[in-house]
Every structure is written in structure tokens, then in C-alpha cells.
Design a protein around this motif. Structure first.
Motif, PDB file in Angstrom:
ATOM      1  N   LEU A   7       0.524  -1.335   0.421  1.00 17.68           N
ATOM      2  CA  LEU A   7      -0.077  -0.531   0.075  1.00 17.68           C
ATOM      3  C   LEU A   7       0.775   1.124  -0.812  1.00 17.68           C
ATOM      4  O   LEU A   7       0.611   2.186  -0.662  1.00 17.68           O
ATOM      5  N   PHE A   8       1.762   1.121   0.878  1.00 18.47           N
ATOM      6  CA  PHE A   8       3.070   2.194   1.007  1.00 18.47           C
ATOM      7  C   PHE A   8       3.536   2.570  -0.656  1.00 18.47           C
ATOM      8  O   PHE A   8       4.112   3.917  -1.102  1.00 18.47           O
ATOM      9  N   LYS A   9       4.447   1.362  -1.073  1.00 17.83           N
ATOM     10  CA  LYS A   9       4.458   1.637  -2.558  1.00 17.83           C
ATOM     11  C   LYS A   9       3.471   2.297  -3.563  1.00 17.83           C
ATOM     12  O   LYS A   9       3.960   3.482  -4.208  1.00 17.83           O
ATOM     13  N   ARG A  10       2.714   1.845  -3.398  1.00 23.01           N
ATOM     14  CA  ARG A  10       1.234   2.284  -4.460  1.00 23.01           C
ATOM     15  C   ARG A  10       0.916   3.866  -3.353  1.00 23.01           C
ATOM     16  O   ARG A  10       0.343   4.869  -4.812  1.00 23.01           O
ATOM     17  N   ASP A  11       0.923   4.356  -2.727  1.00 21.82           N
ATOM     18  CA  ASP A  11       0.375   5.573  -1.986  1.00 21.82           C
ATOM     19  C   ASP A  11       1.680   6.417  -1.195  1.00 21.82           C
ATOM     20  O   ASP A  11       1.340   6.015  -0.373  1.00 21.82           O
ATOM     21  N   PRO A  12       2.656   6.399  -1.886  1.00 21.88           N
ATOM     22  CA  PRO A  12       4.323   7.088  -1.145  1.00 21.88           C
ATOM     23  C   PRO A  12       3.347   8.540  -0.198  1.00 21.88           C
ATOM     24  O   PRO A  12       4.480   8.345   1.518  1.00 21.88           O
ATOM     25  N   LYS A  13       2.703   9.079  -0.530  1.00 19.68           N
ATOM     26  CA  LYS A  13       2.074  10.336   0.521  1.00 19.68           C
ATOM     27  C   LYS A  13       1.467   8.771   1.749  1.00 19.68           C
ATOM     28  O   LYS A  13       1.750   9.539   3.087  1.00 19.68           O
ATOM     29  N   LEU A  14       0.439   8.679   1.913  1.00 19.23           N
ATOM     30  CA  LEU A  14       0.095   8.064   2.647  1.00 19.23           C
ATOM     31  C   LEU A  14       1.777   6.913   3.836  1.00 19.23           C
ATOM     32  O   LEU A  14       1.458   6.954   5.182  1.00 19.23           O
ATOM     33  N   GLY A  15       2.097   6.525   2.860  1.00 15.43           N
ATOM     34  CA  GLY A  15       3.639   5.973   3.728  1.00 15.43           C
ATOM     35  C   GLY A  15       3.879   6.216   4.758  1.00 15.43           C
ATOM     36  O   GLY A  15       4.356   6.239   5.257  1.00 15.43           O
ATOM     37  N   VAL A  16       4.103   7.870   4.064  1.00 13.85           N
ATOM     38  CA  VAL A  16       5.376   9.127   4.723  1.00 13.85           C
ATOM     39  C   VAL A  16       4.520   9.437   5.853  1.00 13.85           C
ATOM     40  O   VAL A  16       4.755   9.262   7.120  1.00 13.85           O
ATOM     41  N   LYS A  17       2.906   9.443   6.153  1.00 11.86           N
ATOM     42  CA  LYS A  17       1.996   9.577   7.217  1.00 11.86           C
ATOM     43  C   LYS A  17       1.921   8.809   7.728  1.00 11.86           C
ATOM     44  O   LYS A  17       2.516   8.958   9.441  1.00 11.86           O
ATOM     45  N   VAL A  18       2.398   7.170   7.793  1.00  8.95           N
ATOM     46  CA  VAL A  18       2.009   6.451   9.092  1.00  8.95           C
ATOM     47  C   VAL A  18       3.204   6.173   8.995  1.00  8.95           C
ATOM     48  O   VAL A  18       3.702   5.881  10.284  1.00  8.95           O
ATOM     49  N   LEU A  19       3.943   6.166   8.444  1.00  8.63           N
ATOM     50  CA  LEU A  19       5.660   5.766   8.874  1.00  8.63           C
ATOM     51  C   LEU A  19       6.144   6.805   9.722  1.00  8.63           C
ATOM     52  O   LEU A  19       7.184   6.698  10.690  1.00  8.63           O
ATOM     53  N   THR A  20       6.222   8.331   9.470  1.00  2.79           N
ATOM     54  CA  THR A  20       6.487   9.121  10.505  1.00  2.79           C
ATOM     55  C   THR A  20       5.778   9.231  11.708  1.00  2.79           C
ATOM     56  O   THR A  20       6.514   9.589  13.126  1.00  2.79           O
ATOM     57  N   ALA A  21       4.017   8.389  12.111  1.00  2.00           N
ATOM     58  CA  ALA A  21       3.175   8.320  13.061  1.00  2.00           C
ATOM     59  C   ALA A  21       3.677   7.417  13.562  1.00  2.00           C
ATOM     60  O   ALA A  21       4.458   7.694  14.505  1.00  2.00           O
ATOM     61  N   LEU A  22       4.759   6.483  13.003  1.00  2.48           N
ATOM     62  CA  LEU A  22       5.406   5.501  13.481  1.00  2.48           C
ATOM     63  C   LEU A  22       6.708   5.914  14.075  1.00  2.48           C
ATOM     64  O   LEU A  22       6.637   5.286  15.611  1.00  2.48           O
ATOM     65  N   ALA A  23       7.808   6.497  13.512  1.00  2.45           N
ATOM     66  CA  ALA A  23       8.674   7.278  14.138  1.00  2.45           C
ATOM     67  C   ALA A  23       8.798   7.898  15.337  1.00  2.45           C
ATOM     68  O   ALA A  23       8.956   7.723  16.580  1.00  2.45           O
ATOM     69  N   GLN A  24       7.249   8.387  15.658  1.00  2.00           N
ATOM     70  CA  GLN A  24       6.978   9.680  16.848  1.00  2.00           C
ATOM     71  C   GLN A  24       6.644   8.422  17.731  1.00  2.00           C
ATOM     72  O   GLN A  24       7.089   8.605  18.738  1.00  2.00           O
ATOM     73  N   ILE A  25       6.365   7.876  17.414  1.00  8.70           N
ATOM     74  CA  ILE A  25       5.529   6.610  18.579  1.00  8.70           C
ATOM     75  C   ILE A  25       6.127   6.233  19.332  1.00  8.70           C
ATOM     76  O   ILE A  25       6.993   5.547  20.325  1.00  8.70           O
ATOM     77  N   THR A  26       7.130   5.792  18.321  1.00  4.36           N
ATOM     78  CA  THR A  26       8.509   4.716  18.532  1.00  4.36           C
ATOM     79  C   THR A  26       9.569   5.725  19.920  1.00  4.36           C
ATOM     80  O   THR A  26      10.025   4.763  20.999  1.00  4.36           O
ATOM     81  N   GLY A  27       9.938   6.926  19.300  1.00  6.84           N
ATOM     82  CA  GLY A  27      10.596   7.923  19.663  1.00  6.84           C
ATOM     83  C   GLY A  27       9.949   8.455  20.842  1.00  6.84           C
ATOM     84  O   GLY A  27      10.966   8.356  22.345  1.00  6.84           O
ATOM     85  N   GLN A  28       8.984   8.343  21.303  1.00  2.02           N
ATOM     86  CA  GLN A  28       8.363   8.214  23.126  1.00  2.02           C
ATOM     87  C   GLN A  28       8.570   7.247  23.076  1.00  2.02           C
ATOM     88  O   GLN A  28       8.679   7.363  24.457  1.00  2.02           O
ATOM     89  N   ARG A  29       8.322   6.715  23.058  1.00  2.00           N
ATOM     90  CA  ARG A  29       8.481   4.967  23.797  1.00  2.00           C
ATOM     91  C   ARG A  29      10.188   4.758  24.186  1.00  2.00           C
ATOM     92  O   ARG A  29       9.914   4.520  25.538  1.00  2.00           O
ATOM     93  N   VAL A  30      10.868   5.396  23.118  1.00  2.00           N
ATOM     94  CA  VAL A  30      12.418   5.037  23.966  1.00  2.00           C
ATOM     95  C   VAL A  30      12.422   6.186  24.295  1.00  2.00           C
ATOM     96  O   VAL A  30      13.261   5.977  25.610  1.00  2.00           O
TER      97      VAL A  30
END
Length: 174
Positions: free
Chosen positions: A126-149
Motif C-alpha cells: 500500500l505504501f508503494k502504491r501511495d507514498p504520501k500515505l506511507g510517509v504519514k504512517v511511517l512518520t507517525a510510527l517513528a514518533q510513537i516509537t521515539g516517545q516509547r524510547v
């Protein structure tokens, strides 16, 4: 079955309840309605009975889960150390989106539960088909992971300080 029909009839609208759940989930909260519908089309629903394992510590990580209904217990073995009780709207197993490392804990349905599941290959496709969606989800994932660290760093520092106080407390050998 919904996934099959969505693939055969791509215009099939997403269920409003699923879209709302995704919107309330931190990892998907910034997505547009169209993007939420795209995510919904690749998710599938699984049901687990109370006490049933969703996955075991050490299993390969191949996808993430969003709790639609029920409570999921996260435990670390072998001591059965309770890490979290997760509620509807919470998600877990998201590290599997980034890599395929073994699960670091076990997930067990504490109550009868309905989960939305997304596999790494489907999400990455899905991220490959819609890179903007991928950037949004992976950015959110990075922020959440950073908060957890950051929280883990704080917890480790607190534990270290407690251990230092315990080690420096004089003992009475009278």
C-alpha cells in the motif's frame, strides 16, 4: 470475506465504524478519508476467545493488530511479567512493519476480542502504491516509537537511581 469483496469490487465503501477506529488510532490519525479507506481494504478481522494467544514471544513478527473490541494482555516470558492491558483503539505488533524480528513479548486475549490485522507485505505494498500515505504512517510510527524510547530511558534511569539508593543504604549488622 470483506477483503475478498473489496478486492473484487474496489469501489465498495469502507465500514464507517472501521474508519472511525482507524482515525482514533495514533498511527493512522493523520490520514485522509480516502487513505483510511485504502488501509481498511487491506485489513482483515480476527476473533480471539478469552485466554487465546494472539502470538507468542519469539514468533516471527509479520504484522500489526488494532483492537476493535476486547482487552489484550501483553506479557514477557518466562516470568509472565505483565507489560500492558490494551483496550479498543490501541495497537500492538507495529514493529513488525519495520522489520521481521521475533516478537519481544506474547499477546493474549484477556477477554473475547475482535482485532483488525495488517500484514507487513500488504501495508508495504500500500505504501508503494501511495507514498504520501506511507510517509504519514511511517512518520507517525517513528514518533510513537521515539516517545516509547524516551519513556523507557526515563524508566531505566529511575530504576538505576533506585538501585543506587538500595546499594548505598547502610545495613545494620548488630
Amino acid at each position: 470475506m470483506r477483503g475478498l469483496w473489496s478486492n473484487l469490487f474496489p469501489g465498495t465503501p469502507a465500514r464507517e465504524d472501521t474508519r472511525q477506529l482507524l482515525k482514533q488510532t495514533k498511527i493512522f490519525s493523520t490520514l485522509s478519508r480516502r487513505q483510511l479507506d485504502s488501509v481498511d481494504r487491506i485489513l482483515y478481522k480476527r476473533f480471539f476467545e478469552a485466554g487465546e494467544a494472539i502470538f507468542h514471544q519469539g514468533d516471527p513478527g509479520i504484522g500489526m493488530y488494532i483492537i476493535e473490541a476486547g482487552v489484550v494482555l501483553i506479557v514477557h516470558l518466562p516470568a509472565n511479567h505483565h507489560l500492558a492491558d490494551l483496550q479498543p483503539g490501541d495497537f500492538f505488533g507495529e514493529i513488525a512493519l519495520l522489520n521481521e524480528t521475533p516478537r519481544s513479548a506474547s499477546a493474549i486475549a484477556k477477554t473475547d476480542s475482535a482485532l483488525l490485522c495488517g500484514s507487513q507485505p500488504d501495508l508495504l505494498g500500500l505504501f508503494k502504491r501511495d507514498p504520501k500515505l506511507g510517509v504519514k504512517v511511517l512518520t507517525a510510527l517513528a514518533q510513537i516509537t521515539g516517545q516509547r524510547v524516551i519513556q523507557l530511558d526515563h524508566d531505566l534511569l529511575t530504576l538505576h537511581q533506585r538501585l543506587e539508593r538500595t546499594d548505598s543504604t547502610p545495613t545494620d549488622h548488630a
